[in-house]
Design an enzyme around this catalytic site. Sequence first.
Site, PDB file in Angstrom:
ATOM      1  CG  HIS A 396      -0.278  -0.001   2.549  1.00 56.31           C
ATOM      2  ND1 HIS A 396       0.075   1.164   3.209  1.00 56.31           N
ATOM      3  CD2 HIS A 396       0.098  -1.022   3.364  1.00 56.31           C
ATOM      4  CE1 HIS A 396       0.631   0.867   4.369  1.00 56.31           C
ATOM      5  NE2 HIS A 396       0.656  -0.442   4.494  1.00 56.31           N
ATOM      6  CB  CYS A 415       1.219  -4.311   5.220  1.00 59.15           C
ATOM      7  SG  CYS A 415      -0.221  -5.341   5.599  1.00 59.15           S
TER       8      CYS A 415
END
Length: 503
Positions: A396, A415
């Site tokens: 992201h 992440c």
Amino acid sequence: MRILRSLAFALALCAPVLLPATVRAQGTTLAAPQAGLAALAARLRALDADGLDPRHYAIPEEALATSDPTLYRAMLANAADAAMVDLLHGRARAIGGRPDIRRDATAHMLEPWRAELASTANPAATLERAALHHPEIAPLRAALAEARAIVARGPAQAIPTEGPHTIEPGSTDARRMPLLRARLAIEEPALAALPAPDPALYDEPLVEAVKRWQAREGYEADGRIGRITLAALNRPLDSRVMQLRANIDMRRGLAAPETHRRIEVNLPHQRLQLLEGSTPVLDMAVIVGRPDRATPLMRVRMNAVQFNPSWGVPERNARQDLLPRFQRDPAGMQARGFRLYGNVDGVRTVVDATTVDWTAMNRNNFPYFIRQDAGDTNALGRIKFIMPNGEDIYMHDTPDRHLFRRPDRAFSSGCIRLERPMEMLDAALSGTPGWDRARAQRVLDSRATSGTAITRTVPVALIYTTAIVRDGGVVLRHDLYNHDATYVRAMDAASTRTRTASR
């Protein structure tokens, strides 16, 4: 869950390895003359140069060549066969939990090698060719020899961590400066010969030596010695030896390189590449999981993109990271888009954070779910790249752009944060009908949360390779998640792979 997975990974790696029948020694004999046998024995005793432990191979004593030549030849054949198998296929072959290591036993069939070992007058040369069958092993082996030479120049006395938070160039420290100079001189012996009129002064030559060391280690080369640099300086000197042993063995017996379009994220080097065959078409810095929230190794496929995502905060992040911030400033957290949800009669309901008794809340008593609204301050930024997996890991954007200027970027909760998300978006949507940069920008500008599937899904591999070969040299990064240490334990615990010698 990750603790259990890590334990299973360690147990799988460290379990004794029983070779399949096709890999067991097939009764190799040696036709080499006595001089060839002597050279082979010497080569086997030098297996530590290849990152292997000669003690694992039952190498016969030289005296046996005179007292019992037949047994000596048989034992030498066994040792050479076992070493050759490990050199070609890797010593640690039970690699559960390491989807990034893909081996192919058929890539180096043993029969031709065994035939050559049995018939050649110079079996040591055959063993040497087996040791260097992967093109990156030669520079890694040279780096291993250099790391061992550094260890031999030690030991290094630990530099005390008590004192100013950061040691600045030009400062004085009568206790730590001599230790710092001695520590760096182990790697740069010439530093010890430089004049130091004031041993307590953090002078220019020492600052430059620290900068060179920081650059080699992948840290910001500013000469300032903070907590991270000091901890790295105090690592055991033999940690590099351990890492290089692991990296050499991991390159043995690998399957042929992949040729399709794919994304590879090297976690310890904290970089992402989009590859077409062996050619990088996109290369960027990434932020990965910090050591206590390690990004897991996996092979998945990116199949969708979400624009202007909201963030459903995982329970661990909520309890450990956001709860203290709500306790300090609940109104400010709401102003930054964080919404608190409680369960009222089985229905999830928004709760005004300013009405909660935060003094009664703790990590074990926090009955709320947190979601952050989409927007410029959202932790996921403006774009989320979805790659379905059981760990809820994705790539992201991020509003914290300044972190990409840091050489060490292990800051996330697992992440992958992208330095250049728009370029990744262009690559991801390539081949998806009706999408281009202009349309994507319009969707982002709308501020509405939406998404699209990717027509040309992309394989994504999260890999762990601390040592990479670049321009003939080796760039080594810290064993961020201790996977190298686990791998070496497996190498050293693997069962001895020799068959019983007989007359």
